[in-house]
Enzyme design. Structure first.
Site, short mmCIF file in Angstrom:
data_model
loop_
_atom_site.label_atom_id
_atom_site.label_comp_id
_atom_site.label_asym_id
_atom_site.label_seq_id
_atom_site.Cartn_x
_atom_site.Cartn_y
_atom_site.Cartn_z
N TYR A 116 0.82 -1.22 0.00
CA TYR A 116 0.00 0.00 0.00
C TYR A 116 0.85 1.27 0.00
CZ TYR A 116 -4.12 -2.89 0.95
OH TYR A 116 -5.12 -3.82 0.87
N LYS A 170 3.08 -15.47 2.68
CA LYS A 170 3.02 -16.23 1.43
C LYS A 170 4.45 -16.57 1.05
CE LYS A 170 0.90 -17.86 -2.24
NZ LYS A 170 0.05 -19.06 -2.19
N ASP A 181 -3.33 -18.10 1.76
CA ASP A 181 -4.47 -18.74 1.07
C ASP A 181 -5.09 -19.82 1.95
OD1 ASP A 181 -2.07 -20.09 0.75
OD2 ASP A 181 -2.38 -20.60 -1.36
N ASP A 220 -5.64 -6.55 5.64
CA ASP A 220 -6.83 -5.84 5.14
C ASP A 220 -7.88 -6.86 4.71
OD1 ASP A 220 -8.51 -3.85 4.22
OD2 ASP A 220 -7.44 -3.53 2.34
N ASP A 234 -11.55 -8.25 6.90
CA ASP A 234 -12.92 -8.24 6.36
C ASP A 234 -13.51 -9.65 6.40
OD1 ASP A 234 -12.69 -5.51 5.80
OD2 ASP A 234 -13.77 -5.71 3.90
C1 IPM Z 1 -9.45 -0.66 6.01
C2 IPM Z 1 -9.83 -0.02 4.71
C3 IPM Z 1 -8.70 0.90 4.27
C4 IPM Z 1 -7.47 0.04 4.07
C5 IPM Z 1 -8.99 1.73 3.02
C6 IPM Z 1 -10.22 2.58 3.20
C7 IPM Z 1 -7.81 2.58 2.64
O1 IPM Z 1 -10.14 -1.00 3.77
O2 IPM Z 1 -9.19 0.07 6.98
O3 IPM Z 1 -9.40 -1.88 6.09
O4 IPM Z 1 -7.28 -0.53 3.00
O5 IPM Z 1 -6.70 -0.08 5.00
MG MG Z 2 -10.23 -2.94 4.58
#
Ligand code: IPM
Ligand code: MG
Length: 381
Positions: free
Chosen positions: A149, A199, A231, A255, A259
């Site tokens: 990133y 990985k 994975d 990230d 999620d």
């Molecule tokens: C998170 C979000 C952020 C990230 C975005 C909004 C930049 O997805 O905090 O997980 O990728 O870190």
């Molecule tokens: Mg995120």
């Protein structure tokens, strides 16, 4: 709690989409906290600043100097969310997300803590079998200021049909080492197990990651370390998430896996996070994002923001009692059957309420909690 006469200055960054609504709800809880802390001689104050798309509109850039300066001077920062369809066509470095990435980097908050557990009454929210999630309690530690990133060079060149694009994944040994220490220290306060995710079978950065993590582990002989490939970890998190304690990983894997954990728990809306570095202000944000489809409708779940505030009280204000009290207030409203739409399942005794009211009800429960504590203290001493 703390010495008298202390002042805690916070900065709120509501941002975009549902960000302003969930931050407003968290502010109700802050106001109650301020009142009761004030009685103990601890002052709490805060100011709001624009970030993300809101800042692009107000100041022409996603992280205005004034916002950054306020954040740097604060004890801690509570952020709502950034991003939305309106700014989707902008180049990566002009987008709302660039404001958040820039803030994380400027504050040097390299360790992002994302706890995932089932809150009382929300056990049925998980789409997984009850047997797979019973006792689930994972702390994901995501490296936040390095990796792909942020790596340079990056960019695009050429014209269609010969366009190419480049991102760079890079890690310095020290960046791995410092976040690994955060994970091992956290494990000592939990079940003393760390799963490091990489990985290594493909990536150079992952080979270095694993070597450095193993080296750091020698300083924590009481903590058990295992490794998983990312994975395979994606599968394990849905097959048997409850076997994990602390999960340590680099920025992009974290990230994605955080999620996924939101999906495992079944309610991204209640997930909180803390981003911390070595001293300096911490950055606290719900994990849910800006959810433009429900923005402005008083439907968003503010519990992720409120639980992020609880993490703020613990990690940046050194007020663990306030942190526990905020968590207890959230559990209390859930026990009462109060739900925002995203966590309602139509079961008996539930009452669906809006964002604002949820904030008020948590604030009321917090006031009740303080009140009871004071009454007990008075009786006790
Ligand atoms: C998170 C979000 C952020 C990230 C975005 C909004 C930049 O997805 O905090 O997980 O990728 O870190
Ligand atoms: Mg995120």
């Amino acid at each position: 709690m703390k010495e008298q006469g202390e002042t805690h200055q916070l900065v709120l960054l509501p941002g975009d989409g549902i960000g302003p609504e969930v931050i407003k709800a968290a502010e109700s809880v802050l106001s109650t906290a301020r009142e009761y802390l004030g009685r103990e001689g601890i002052e709490l104050s805060w100011q709001a600043k624009p970030i993300g798309g809101a800042a692009i509109e107000a100041a022409g850039q996603p992280l205005p100097d004034e916002t950054l300066a306020a954040a740097q001077a604060a004890k801690a920062v509570l952020l709502g969310a950034v991003g939305g369809p309106k700014w989707d066509r902008l180049a990566p470095h002009e987008r709302p997300e660039a404001g958040l990435l820039g803030l994380r980097r400027a504050l040097s908050v390299y360790a992002n803590l994302r706890p995932a557990a089932l809150l009382p009454g929300l056990e049925g929210q998980s789409p997984l079998k009850p047997s797979a999630v019973r006792g689930l309690d994972v702390l994901l530690v995501r490296e936040l200021t390095g990796g792909v990133y942020f790596g340079q060079p990056r960019g695009r060149k050429g014209e269609a049909p010969n366009r190419s694009a480049l991102d760079t994944m890079t890690y310095q040994e020290g960046e791995i080492r410092r976040v690994a220490h955060v994970a091992f220290r956290a494990a000592r306060r939990r079940q003393r197990r760390v799963t490091s995710v990489d990985k290594r079978n493909v990536l150079e950065t992952s080979r270095l990651w694993r070597e450095v993590v193993e080296d750091v582990a020698t300083e924590y002989p009481d903590v058990q370390l295992e490794h998983q490939l990312v994975d395979s970890m994606a599968t394990l998190l849905v097959l048997k998430p409850q076997v994990f304690d602390v999960v340590l990983t680099e920025n992009m894997f974290g990230d994605i896996l955080s999620d996924e954990l939101g999906g495992v728990v079944g309610s991204l809306g209640v997930m909180a996070s803390a981003s911390v570095g070595d001293g300096g202000p911490g950055l606290y944000e719900p994990v849910h994002g800006s959810a433009p489809d429900i923005a402005g409708k008083d439907m968003a779940n503010p519990l992720g923001a409120i639980l992020s505030l609880a993490m703020l009280a613990e990690h940046s204000l050194d007020l663990p009692l306030l942190s526990r009290a905020i968590e207890a207030a959230v559990h209390e409203v859930l026990r009462q059957g109060l739900r925002t739409r995203d966590i309602a399942d139509g079961s008996q005794g539930e009452q669906v309420i809006g964002t604002r009211e949820m904030g008020e009800r948590v604030a009321d429960a917090l006031a009740q909690n303080f009140h009871t504590r004071q009454a007990l203290n008075a009786a006790y001493f």
